[in-house]
Design a protein around this motif. Structure first.
Motif, PDB file in Angstrom:
ATOM      1  N   ILE A 195       1.026  -1.532   0.069  1.00 59.74           N
ATOM      2  CA  ILE A 195       0.433   0.300   0.497  1.00 59.74           C
ATOM      3  C   ILE A 195       1.132   1.471   0.389  1.00 59.74           C
ATOM      4  N   PRO A 196       1.826   1.765   1.042  1.00 65.97           N
ATOM      5  CA  PRO A 196       2.450   2.962   0.999  1.00 65.97           C
ATOM      6  C   PRO A 196       3.130   2.540  -0.543  1.00 65.97           C
ATOM      7  N   LEU A 197       3.840   1.798  -0.813  1.00 66.74           N
ATOM      8  CA  LEU A 197       4.449   1.836  -2.182  1.00 66.74           C
ATOM      9  C   LEU A 197       3.843   2.127  -2.904  1.00 66.74           C
ATOM     10  N   ALA A 198       2.893   1.470  -3.894  1.00 67.92           N
ATOM     11  CA  ALA A 198       1.916   1.507  -4.673  1.00 67.92           C
ATOM     12  C   ALA A 198       1.513   3.640  -4.221  1.00 67.92           C
ATOM     13  N   GLU A 199       1.198   4.262  -2.856  1.00 70.34           N
ATOM     14  CA  GLU A 199       0.724   5.297  -3.197  1.00 70.34           C
ATOM     15  C   GLU A 199       2.194   6.138  -3.212  1.00 70.34           C
ATOM     16  N   PHE A 200       3.240   5.749  -3.286  1.00 71.45           N
ATOM     17  CA  PHE A 200       4.849   6.545  -3.020  1.00 71.45           C
ATOM     18  C   PHE A 200       4.801   6.643  -5.416  1.00 71.45           C
ATOM     19  N   TRP A 201       4.487   5.546  -5.557  1.00 69.97           N
ATOM     20  CA  TRP A 201       4.200   5.933  -7.069  1.00 69.97           C
ATOM     21  C   TRP A 201       3.109   6.683  -8.057  1.00 69.97           C
ATOM     22  N   ALA A 202       2.215   6.651  -7.560  1.00 74.27           N
ATOM     23  CA  ALA A 202       0.922   6.856  -7.359  1.00 74.27           C
ATOM     24  C   ALA A 202       0.888   8.819  -8.037  1.00 74.27           C
ATOM     25  N   ALA A 203       2.139   9.254  -6.066  1.00 77.86           N
ATOM     26  CA  ALA A 203       1.832  10.097  -5.799  1.00 77.86           C
ATOM     27  C   ALA A 203       3.349  10.676  -7.358  1.00 77.86           C
ATOM     28  N   LEU A 204       3.921  10.486  -7.583  1.00 77.81           N
ATOM     29  CA  LEU A 204       5.635  10.592  -8.270  1.00 77.81           C
ATOM     30  C   LEU A 204       5.413  10.394  -9.605  1.00 77.81           C
ATOM     31  N   LEU A 205       4.848   9.921  -9.664  1.00 74.60           N
ATOM     32  CA  LEU A 205       4.059   9.392 -11.593  1.00 74.60           C
ATOM     33  C   LEU A 205       3.163  10.243 -11.841  1.00 74.60           C
ATOM     34  N   GLY A 206       1.894  10.428 -11.387  1.00 80.72           N
ATOM     35  CA  GLY A 206       0.838  11.640 -10.838  1.00 80.72           C
ATOM     36  C   GLY A 206      -0.067  10.282 -12.052  1.00 80.72           C
ATOM     37  N   GLY A 207      -0.036   9.175 -10.923  1.00 83.07           N
ATOM     38  CA  GLY A 207      -1.521   8.185 -11.677  1.00 83.07           C
ATOM     39  C   GLY A 207      -2.265   8.176 -10.130  1.00 83.07           C
ATOM     40  N   THR A 208      -2.617   6.981 -10.761  1.00 83.70           N
ATOM     41  CA  THR A 208      -4.227   6.854  -9.204  1.00 83.70           C
ATOM     42  C   THR A 208      -3.345   5.309  -8.920  1.00 83.70           C
ATOM     43  N   VAL A 209      -4.240   5.058  -7.063  1.00 82.99           N
ATOM     44  CA  VAL A 209      -3.922   3.908  -7.229  1.00 82.99           C
ATOM     45  C   VAL A 209      -5.110   3.075  -7.724  1.00 82.99           C
ATOM     46  N   VAL A 210      -5.775   2.360  -8.416  1.00 80.94           N
ATOM     47  CA  VAL A 210      -6.713   1.756  -8.716  1.00 80.94           C
ATOM     48  C   VAL A 210      -7.337   0.179  -8.425  1.00 80.94           C
ATOM     49  N   MET A 211      -6.452  -0.462  -7.345  1.00 81.36           N
ATOM     50  CA  MET A 211      -6.266  -2.377  -6.767  1.00 81.36           C
ATOM     51  C   MET A 211      -6.016  -1.233  -5.515  1.00 81.36           C
ATOM     52  N   ARG A 212      -6.604  -1.793  -4.766  1.00 80.01           N
ATOM     53  CA  ARG A 212      -5.803  -1.793  -3.012  1.00 80.01           C
ATOM     54  C   ARG A 212      -5.924  -3.332  -2.539  1.00 80.01           C
ATOM     55  N   THR A 213      -5.558  -3.851  -2.303  1.00 77.25           N
ATOM     56  CA  THR A 213      -5.469  -5.227  -0.231  1.00 77.25           C
ATOM     57  C   THR A 213      -4.391  -4.829  -0.226  1.00 77.25           C
ATOM     58  N   GLU A 214      -4.003  -5.557   0.518  1.00 68.75           N
ATOM     59  CA  GLU A 214      -3.199  -5.887   1.830  1.00 68.75           C
ATOM     60  C   GLU A 214      -1.792  -6.536   0.617  1.00 68.75           C
ATOM     61  N   GLN A 215      -1.975  -7.740  -0.403  1.00 66.35           N
ATOM     62  CA  GLN A 215      -1.011  -8.561  -0.624  1.00 66.35           C
ATOM     63  C   GLN A 215      -0.618  -7.668  -2.716  1.00 66.35           C
ATOM     64  N   VAL A 216      -1.818  -6.589  -2.948  1.00 62.74           N
ATOM     65  CA  VAL A 216      -1.172  -6.331  -4.029  1.00 62.74           C
ATOM     66  C   VAL A 216      -1.965  -5.157  -4.397  1.00 62.74           C
ATOM     67  N   CYS A 217      -1.092  -3.867  -4.458  1.00 62.56           N
ATOM     68  CA  CYS A 217      -1.905  -2.698  -5.169  1.00 62.56           C
ATOM     69  C   CYS A 217      -1.737  -2.457  -7.514  1.00 62.56           C
ATOM     70  N   VAL A 218      -2.021  -2.086  -7.893  1.00 58.37           N
ATOM     71  CA  VAL A 218      -2.022  -1.064  -8.608  1.00 58.37           C
ATOM     72  C   VAL A 218      -2.271   0.362  -8.921  1.00 58.37           C
ATOM     73  N   VAL A 219      -1.172   0.522  -9.911  1.00 59.58           N
ATOM     74  CA  VAL A 219      -0.993   2.470 -10.435  1.00 59.58           C
ATOM     75  C   VAL A 219      -1.220   1.961 -11.156  1.00 59.58           C
ATOM     76  N   GLN A 220      -2.511   2.905 -11.599  1.00 60.80           N
ATOM     77  CA  GLN A 220      -2.455   3.488 -13.161  1.00 60.80           C
ATOM     78  C   GLN A 220      -1.984   5.055 -13.673  1.00 60.80           C
ATOM     79  N   THR A 221      -1.613   5.117 -14.757  1.00 61.91           N
ATOM     80  CA  THR A 221      -0.903   6.033 -14.864  1.00 61.91           C
ATOM     81  C   THR A 221      -1.463   6.068 -16.519  1.00 61.91           C
ATOM     82  N   ASP A 222      -0.963   7.456 -17.588  1.00 61.89           N
ATOM     83  CA  ASP A 222      -1.240   7.468 -19.163  1.00 61.89           C
ATOM     84  C   ASP A 222      -0.556   6.740 -19.761  1.00 61.89           C
TER      85      ASP A 222
END
Length: 122
Positions: free
Chosen positions: A17-44
Motif C-alpha cells: 500500500i505505501p509503495l503504491a501510494e509513493f509511485w502514484a504520487a511520483l508518476l501522477g497516477g491513481t491507485v486503482v486496486m488496493r489490497t494487503e497483498q497487491v496494489c496497482v497504480v495506473q498512469t497515462d
C-alpha cells in the motif's frame, strides 16, 4: 509487428500500500486496486503493481548480495525540481551517482533503484 506491449511493471515489496501510494504520487497516477497483498497504480503510460513477498529483501545497489533485478528510468522536465519532489515523497538518493549531471539514482520506499533524467524527452 509487435506481439505484446508493456502493460505493467511489478515491484516486489514488504508492504504494497505505501509503495503504491509513493509511485502514484511520483508518476501522477491513481491507485486503482488496493489490497494487503497487491496494489496497482495506473498512469497515462504504464501500470505499476506492488506485490507483497514474504521475507522481502530490498536490492543492494550498486554492490551487494541482492541484485537490483529491475530499475525504472523516469523522464523529467527539470532534474532539480523532480529530485526535490521525489525526496519529499519518500525517495532516498543513492550515495553512488555515476552521472549526476544527467541521471540521478534514487531508491523508492521499498529499496528499488530508479533514475530521474532530463536526457529522455518528457
Amino acid at each position: 509487428m509487435a506481439v505484446a506491449r508493456l502493460a505493467l511493471a511489478g515491484l516486489d515489496c514488504a508492504d504494497p500500500i505505501p509503495l503504491a501510494e509513493f509511485w502514484a504520487a511520483l508518476l501522477g497516477g491513481t491507485v486503482v486496486m488496493r489490497t494487503e497483498q497487491v496494489c496497482v497504480v495506473q498512469t497515462d503510460t504504464i501500470m505499476v503493481g506492488t506485490v507483497r513477498v514474504p521475507d522481502y529483501t530490498p536490492p543492494t545497489w550498486p554492490d551487494g548480495s541482492t541484485p537490483k533485478q529491475l530499475h525504472l528510468d523516469l523522464a523529467v522536465r527539470d532534474l532539480e525540481e523532480a529530485e526535490a519532489e521525489a525526496l519529499r515523497l519518500g525517495a532516498r538518493k543513492a550515495e553512488e551517482q555515476p552521472r549526476p549531471d544527467q541521471w540521478r539514482v534514487y531508491f523508492d520506499p521499498a529499496g528499488h533503484p530508479f533514475c530521474l533524467t532530463a536526457n529522455i524527452p518528457f
